[in-house]
Design an enzyme around this catalytic site. Structure first.
Site, short mmCIF file in Angstrom:
data_model
loop_
_atom_site.label_atom_id
_atom_site.label_comp_id
_atom_site.label_asym_id
_atom_site.label_seq_id
_atom_site.Cartn_x
_atom_site.Cartn_y
_atom_site.Cartn_z
N GLY A 53 39.50 -8.79 -6.78
CA GLY A 53 39.58 -8.92 -5.34
C GLY A 53 41.02 -9.09 -4.89
CB SER A 54 42.93 -7.84 -2.04
OG SER A 54 43.04 -6.56 -2.63
N GLY A 55 43.96 -10.68 -2.19
CA GLY A 55 44.19 -12.03 -1.69
C GLY A 55 44.87 -12.93 -2.71
CG HIS A 56 43.61 -13.38 -6.17
ND1 HIS A 56 43.21 -14.62 -5.76
CD2 HIS A 56 42.48 -12.67 -6.43
CE1 HIS A 56 41.87 -14.68 -5.77
NE2 HIS A 56 41.41 -13.50 -6.16
CE LYS A 104 41.40 -12.66 -11.01
NZ LYS A 104 41.52 -11.22 -10.64
CG ASP A 109 36.51 -9.14 -10.82
OD1 ASP A 109 36.09 -8.64 -9.76
OD2 ASP A 109 37.52 -9.86 -10.86
CG HIS A 217 37.81 -16.36 -5.39
ND1 HIS A 217 37.65 -16.58 -6.74
CD2 HIS A 217 38.29 -15.11 -5.27
CE1 HIS A 217 38.01 -15.49 -7.40
NE2 HIS A 217 38.40 -14.59 -6.54
#
Lengths: 330, 330
Positions: A53-56, A104, A109, A217
């Protein structure tokens, strides 16, 4: 929600377009923004592909480049990328030496990277390394077993250097598993994060509350606690990490990672506190990394990662790397 | 106040101790933590010394090392360093080729760096470059004239490379002044910052308010405005910068700087927006930097910096640099 964005629906596309334009010497954005890949593949090298996921950010796309990843697949914010993204990335960077997926440990994922392997009709050799370095909880909101967090950077850096050196697929996979086993992390949140599409904080913390063992998250950790000083926090986190690592004495890498909303000044205070605690336990810090590398949008807080690296792993850590997010030796 | 600290009184010392320990291969902390200097001075090289209030990390101490600063003097948070700090740093790094003070235009900094020059009894050759790149306001809470902000990084990088190349004191000073003149910045804050010793936000913004033209200590800018999208913000900021720069066409460096509380994902959205606006105005972005380099504690927001560099300045920007906060080419 206060963010430097235009609209929740366009954040990812605009951020990726900006990223690719700013680092056009290093990376190329794949068609439909399915993946980010190195400008130039290296024939005969094992291809390393990660994503999530994006945001990391900078994880993972920021670690594409010489000595680290060949491609990264960005999902929507805090959402797994889809199998067609991994398949497109695999096709783009496969040079015949096989591909290693670095994943991860989150259910989405794991499932989608597995699906991409199974759907591969080209008969590519694809192996997977699963990262589960977070000692905070054994099961979590999005994971079956421990979560993969900031230790992912350590695996990607070290295996990336090994692949660059010419190690084959089996060796890269085995090394990745050894680095993962030698690595433990734990985080603490002072504030929540806010997912753009949700528009409000993922969780709520009181003015004097923190979440110990938080996930990247905003998932719950071990417990809510009263706000504590850096020394007390570091003592708790180092104890959890070192007890789990089972490394009584030795030389370690200490990585203090900011979650996105915490400035460097505080990260160095935490580094100082954590290093002191490690030394009290007989461990020597021989390599250090301090900065916001595996973030959780705008969450304030940090994680500590400790890796008990062997001599070859240290040499691979030190090897040149040239990516948008991590660079040394060239 | 939620911060990863032990106590307001010890933040700076612990942060500096952590910083020096994490980067012991590059920097040494001077006695009494008066300054941070390069591990090894280079005989015959002009010594570059900067400094200012802390809370802007990695500026300035994070830019000490090969190809950038020889020493940095950290004041207390948002407080100028004292003249004895600059004098101690001067003594530590002077190799006979003279010293250049790189000073952001704040009254306290200007006064104290000037005082250090005047108090110097050793007859050192000391020159000063004053940085005033912030186009937001002509006078400000702490400055007589324009403020020095993120453009300071550009000056320190380019003059640092020139000093490393062997340029003499007069050439370094003249170059610094030319880079400053070619550089403009403007910032926007989405939230306030909180000085540890104060324990509460420096200013208050409503849920839907932003401060356009904010300073890096949370000083007022041009105006309070309603929260706007990244494109609208970038249009305003780029217009203010480019109109002031008076550069109708040409090649520029674009530096998108986070203030400490804003994650990289949003900075890339702003980079995308700003680059698009610059191109609409006929400017070509030939160099880019995106990250949190000149921060304001935990303030959310960012600044844009545009530098119209000539060919030699670009070569100096590209030259190898090896500091804790900025590193490439080695």
């Amino acid at each position: 929600m206060k963010k430097l964005i235009n609209a929740p629906e366009t954040v990812l596309a605009e951020s990726l377009d900006g990223f690719a334009a700013a680092h056009a010497d290093l990376v190329v954005l794949g068609e439909g923004r399915k993946f980010v890949r190195r400008v130039k593949s290296k024939p005969g090298k094992v291809g390393l592909i990660s994503g999530g996921g994006s945001g990391h950010e900078p994880l993972h796309a920021g670690f594409v480049g010489y000595g680290m990843l060949d491609a990264a697949c960005p999902g929507q914010v805090f959402t797994s990328p889809t199998p067609d993204q991994m398949m497109a990335a695999a096709e783009a960077v496969d040079t015949g030496a096989g591909l290693l997926f670095i994943v991860k440990n989150y259910e989405g994922d794991v499932m989608n990277f597995d699906m991409a392997r199974e759907m591969d009709a080209a008969g590519r050799r694809i192996e997977t390394v699963l990262i589960d370095d977070d000692v905070a909880v054994e099961m979590s909101t999005f994971s079956n077993g421990r979560r993969g967090v900031a230790g992912t950077l350590v695996v990607e850096k070290i295996v990336g250097a090994a692949a660059e050196r010419g190690e084959d697929l089996a060796a890269c996979r085995a090394l990745g598993e050894r680095v993962n086993k030698a690595t433990r992390s734990m985080g603490v949140a002072l504030t929540s994060c806010t997912v753009p599409a949700a528009g409000k904080p993922t969780f709520v913390l009181g003015e004097d509350e923190i979440e110990i063992g938080v996930g990247i998250h905003g998932e719950p950790g071990r417990r809510r606690a009263k706000l504590a000083g850096a020394d007390a926090l570091a003592r708790d986190m180092v104890a959890a990490i070192v007890d789990d690592l089972g490394q009584a004495r030795g030389e370690v890498l200490l990585f203090v990672n900011g979650f996105g909303g915490t400035p460097l000044m505080e990260l160095y205070v935490m580094y100082h506190a954590a290093r002191t605690r490690l030394e009290e336990r007989g461990l020597t810090v021989i390599r250090s990394l301090v900065g916001s590398y595996v973030t959780a949008l705008d969450m304030a807080g940090c994680s500590l990662t400790v890796s008990a690296l062997d001599r070859d792993m240290v040499a691979l850590w030190d090897a040149p790397v040239h990516t948008p997010g991590l660079r040394w030796g060239m």
